[in-house]
Design an enzyme around this catalytic site. Structure first.
Site, mmCIF file in Angstrom:
data_model
loop_
_atom_site.group_PDB
_atom_site.id
_atom_site.type_symbol
_atom_site.label_atom_id
_atom_site.label_comp_id
_atom_site.label_asym_id
_atom_site.label_seq_id
_atom_site.Cartn_x
_atom_site.Cartn_y
_atom_site.Cartn_z
ATOM 1 N N ASN A 88 72.392 30.750 27.076
ATOM 2 C CA ASN A 88 72.337 32.207 26.427
ATOM 3 C C ASN A 88 70.904 32.532 26.101
ATOM 4 O OD1 ASN A 88 75.203 32.170 26.324
ATOM 5 N ND2 ASN A 88 75.047 30.991 24.229
ATOM 6 N N GLN A 95 72.664 34.600 22.332
ATOM 7 C CA GLN A 95 71.652 33.717 21.716
ATOM 8 C C GLN A 95 71.755 33.686 20.310
ATOM 9 O OE1 GLN A 95 67.812 33.379 23.586
ATOM 10 N NE2 GLN A 95 67.592 31.568 22.615
ATOM 11 N N HIS A 101 67.763 26.310 24.835
ATOM 12 C CA HIS A 101 68.411 25.116 24.805
ATOM 13 C C HIS A 101 69.857 25.319 25.938
ATOM 14 C CE1 HIS A 101 69.927 27.902 21.878
ATOM 15 N NE2 HIS A 101 71.327 27.613 22.051
ATOM 16 N N HIS A 103 73.718 24.444 26.545
ATOM 17 C CA HIS A 103 75.061 23.784 26.192
ATOM 18 C C HIS A 103 75.621 22.924 26.947
ATOM 19 C CE1 HIS A 103 75.513 26.918 22.517
ATOM 20 N NE2 HIS A 103 74.536 27.531 23.325
#
Ligand code: 5GP
Ligand code: ZN
Length: 115
Positions: A88, A95, A101, A103
């Site tokens: 995101n 986000q 990051h 997922h």
């Protein structure tokens, strides 16, 4: 390099607890606190990069390393035969935590997208 207000930097620096699955020099993997699938991991670079919009050419090796680790992280967590990777970017992209990051989701009995 760490942002002292960033939750994921705090997890990386062991100032905030998390269920850590794996780490090496460049990345850390921990369980998402609100899992959206039977297996829901967050794959996080140790370098604080707020989002893909802030990533630069100098991060290309790091981001490539992260992506190439996904199959072995998935396999080690029982979802090597199929998983979804989500990234995101920005609040309009969903986000919430502004530390880059991926997922990694999987482990449902059905087919995607509902897990
Ligand atoms: P984003 O929406 O920024 O892509 O994803 C952030 C993720 O971090 C969410 O799925 C959320 O459940 C997870 N999260 C938020 N706070 C914490 C926390 O304190 N610990 C862990 N392990 N995950 C968190
Ligand atoms: Zn951070």
């Amino acid at each position: 390099m760490a942002d002292d207000k960033c939750l994921f930097c705090k997890i990386i620096n062991a100032e905030q607890p998390a269920e850590i699955i794996f780490e090496n020099e460049q990345l850390i993997v921990f369980k998402d606190i609100f899992p959206k699938a039977p297996v829901h991991l967050l794959v996080v670079p140790k370098k604080h990069i707020a989002s893909m919009n802030e990533a630069s050419e100098e991060d290309s090796e790091l981001i490539t390393h992260l992506m190439l680790q996904l199959p072995s992280i998935a396999k080690a967590n029982g979802i090597g035969d199929g998983y979804r990777t989500i990234l995101n970017t920005g609040s309009k992209g969903g986000q919430i935590i502004f530390h880059l990051h991926f997922h990694l989701l999987g482990g449902g009995s059905g087919t995607l997208p509902g897990f």
